[in-house]
Scaffold this active site. Structure first.
Site, PDB file in Angstrom:
ATOM      1  CE  LYS A   1      -2.556   3.315   0.800  1.00 19.87           C
ATOM      2  NZ  LYS A   1      -4.359   4.193   0.050  1.00 19.87           N
TER       3      LYS A   1
ATOM      4  CE  LYS B   1      -2.858   7.788   7.618  1.00 17.06           C
ATOM      5  NZ  LYS B   1      -3.252   6.467   6.903  1.00 17.06           N
TER       6      LYS B   1
HETATM    7  P1  NAD Z   1     -11.938   9.358   8.221  1.00  8.89           P
HETATM    8  O1  NAD Z   1     -11.204  10.471   9.390  1.00  8.89           O
HETATM    9  O2  NAD Z   1     -12.725  10.561   7.021  1.00  8.89           O
HETATM   10  O3  NAD Z   1     -12.701   8.591   9.097  1.00  8.89           O
HETATM   11  C1  NAD Z   1     -12.282   7.990  10.460  1.00  8.89           C
HETATM   12  C2  NAD Z   1     -12.809   7.439  10.794  1.00  8.89           C
HETATM   13  O4  NAD Z   1     -13.118   6.985  12.347  1.00  8.89           O
HETATM   14  C3  NAD Z   1     -14.349   8.543  11.216  1.00  8.89           C
HETATM   15  O5  NAD Z   1     -15.638   8.192  11.310  1.00  8.89           O
HETATM   16  C4  NAD Z   1     -13.891   8.524  13.404  1.00  8.89           C
HETATM   17  O6  NAD Z   1     -15.120   8.919  14.024  1.00  8.89           O
HETATM   18  C5  NAD Z   1     -13.495   7.192  13.083  1.00  8.89           C
HETATM   19  N1  NAD Z   1     -12.751   7.207  14.419  1.00  8.89           N
HETATM   20  C6  NAD Z   1     -11.510   7.831  14.892  1.00  8.89           C
HETATM   21  N2  NAD Z   1     -11.082   7.085  16.238  1.00  8.89           N
HETATM   22  C7  NAD Z   1     -12.042   6.185  16.584  1.00  8.89           C
HETATM   23  C8  NAD Z   1     -11.959   5.280  17.830  1.00  8.89           C
HETATM   24  N3  NAD Z   1     -10.863   5.377  18.950  1.00  8.89           N
HETATM   25  N4  NAD Z   1     -12.976   4.290  18.041  1.00  8.89           N
HETATM   26  C9  NAD Z   1     -13.788   4.507  17.459  1.00  8.89           C
HETATM   27  N5  NAD Z   1     -13.857   5.294  15.773  1.00  8.89           N
HETATM   28  C10 NAD Z   1     -13.008   6.147  15.295  1.00  8.89           C
HETATM   29  O7  NAD Z   1     -10.670   8.852   7.383  1.00  8.89           O
HETATM   30  P2  NAD Z   1     -10.735   7.709   5.902  1.00  8.89           P
HETATM   31  O8  NAD Z   1     -10.544   9.311   4.717  1.00  8.89           O
HETATM   32  O9  NAD Z   1     -12.057   7.454   5.891  1.00  8.89           O
HETATM   33  O10 NAD Z   1      -9.383   7.140   5.922  1.00  8.89           O
HETATM   34  C11 NAD Z   1      -9.604   5.853   7.232  1.00  8.89           C
HETATM   35  C12 NAD Z   1      -8.309   5.217   6.976  1.00  8.89           C
HETATM   36  O11 NAD Z   1      -8.341   4.425   5.029  1.00  8.89           O
HETATM   37  C13 NAD Z   1      -6.668   6.325   6.900  1.00  8.89           C
HETATM   38  O12 NAD Z   1      -6.199   5.125   7.386  1.00  8.89           O
HETATM   39  C14 NAD Z   1      -6.785   6.607   5.382  1.00  8.89           C
HETATM   40  O13 NAD Z   1      -5.384   6.428   5.574  1.00  8.89           O
HETATM   41  C15 NAD Z   1      -7.110   5.061   4.701  1.00  8.89           C
HETATM   42  N6  NAD Z   1      -7.711   5.343   3.094  1.00  8.89           N
HETATM   43  C16 NAD Z   1      -7.978   6.560   3.522  1.00  8.89           C
HETATM   44  C17 NAD Z   1      -8.641   7.019   1.265  1.00  8.89           C
HETATM   45  C18 NAD Z   1      -9.472   8.487   0.837  1.00  8.89           C
HETATM   46  O14 NAD Z   1      -9.067   8.354   0.591  1.00  8.89           O
HETATM   47  N7  NAD Z   1      -9.958   8.643   2.407  1.00  8.89           N
HETATM   48  C19 NAD Z   1      -8.119   6.072   0.708  1.00  8.89           C
HETATM   49  C20 NAD Z   1      -7.078   4.377   1.193  1.00  8.89           C
HETATM   50  C21 NAD Z   1      -7.074   3.945   2.420  1.00  8.89           C
END
Ligand code: NAD
Length: 296
Positions: free
Chosen positions: A169, A238
């Site tokens: 990744k 990150k």
């Molecule tokens: P985001 O911030 O939109 O969502 C994270 C969610 O986790 C939020 O709803 C938050 O309230 C919840 N959360 C945080 N801490 C928590 C806890 N301790 N307990 C319960 N819930 C908790 O992030 P995202 O963009 O959805 O990304 C999530 C992961 O996916 C990351 O690792 C990111 O690098 C990866 N990712 C994101 C994308 C993208 O395009 N956004 C693409 C591929 C991978």
């Protein structure tokens, strides 16, 4: 199958919704009550903590925004590690191989299998079920969850070694991060010389310069200047930092990636961690004294 899902953010919510719509029984948790309620309205059951999720299902998927969040949800007090029913923890987040191995080792003490499962393809891919889903961990557990993961995208088995899907990744995301800043520099250069950026993007996408930034990010979020692609600058940085750390741990240097990393540090400093990662073009525009946008 019965599936726990923790972290219903930009990626987690559409993935969880697809699983519900495909007929899986979901038990969901997020720190934000409103997103839990939205998923319950679609047919999921609400849980009160990660432990509560892990008391009720054998397979728990998580999609969380930081290494610390994955570590806490997996192994902290009230985490899935304390659950009575859980057999496997499937981490869809990008945490890097070092953290994935750390979580793997801690969960193994309680006989919980960790499947490393980062995804690529953005919010659009999560909504359409077209993500690239990279999995590492024990093959038997991979086979158990493969049909459910097929609902969110194309599933790739990377290997049994813990953390190897994270390495995959990070290699992918370094290329995505590079495409974003390199395309921004190229387009800003053209605009500075008086070219029309929309024409530039059309030409690049018909030529050999085409990449994910020119194909997806410029038309959707940069030329219209909406900067709302759905991936936060903080998450991109990150991933870039994790990739550079990974290279360092392997005793190698990545010359291009290091230059890309320096640019992204400027982006996070100037646009902020919460900004959309398509904001990467802004410091490059500022330095050149031009603004890239659709003409006419
Ligand atoms: P985001 O911030 O939109 O969502 C994270 C969610 O986790 C939020 O709803 C938050 O309230 C919840 N959360 C945080 N801490 C928590 C806890 N301790 N307990 C319960 N819930 C908790 O992030 P995202 O963009 O959805 O990304 C999530 C992961 O996916 C990351 O690792 C990111 O690098 C990866 N990712 C994101 C994308 C993208 O395009 N956004 C693409 C591929 C991978």
């Amino acid at each position: 199958m019965d599936i726990g899902f923790i972290g219903l953010g930009k990626m987690g919510f559409p993935m969880a919704r697809r699983l519900v719509e495909a007929g899986h029984q979901l038990v969901v948790f997020d720190q934000r009550r409103e997103v839990v309620d939205q998923l319950v309205a679609l047919g999921a059951q609400a849980a009160t903590s990660p432990k509560d999720v892990a008391d009720r299902v054998e397979t728990v998927l998580v999609s969380l925004p930081s290494l610390q969040a994955s570590l806490d949800v997996a192994t902290g007090s009230g985490g899935v590690i304390e659950g009575k029913k859980i057999k496997r923890f499937v981490d869809l987040s990008t945490v890097g191989s070092h953290m994935a191995v750390r979580i793997h080792d801690l969960l193994a003490i309680n006989n919980i299998v960790q499947l490393d499962c980062p995804v690529s393809g953005g919010v659009g891919g999560a909504e359409k079920g077209t993500l690239a889903v990279m999995v590492s961990g024990p093959k038997a557990d991979f086979e158990t969850v493969k049909p459910a993961l097929g609902v969110i995208g194309k599933v790739f088995f990377i290997g049994e070694k813990p953390g190897s899907a994270q390495t995959m990744k990070l290699a992918n995301n370094m290329l995505s991060a590079t495409a974003m800043v390199a395309t921004s520099e190229a387009v800003v250069m053209g605009v500075k010389a008086g070219l029309d950026p929309a024409v530039m993007i059309d030409v690049i996408n018909s030529g050999s310069g085409m990449n994910t930034a020119s194909r997806d990010k410029f038309p959707r979020a940069i030329l219209p200047r909406s900067f709302d692609f759905g991936f936060a600058t903080g998450l991109m940085v990150k991933d870039v930092r994790l990739c550079l750390e990974e290279a360092k741990a392997l005793g190698m240097s990545m010359e291009v990636a290091e230059a890309v990393g320096r640019l992204w540090e400027v982006v996070i400093r100037e646009a902020g961690a919460e900004s959309d990662f398509t904001s990467a073009i802004k410091p490059i525009e500022q330095a050149a004294g031009v603004v890239v946008g659709k003409k006419g």
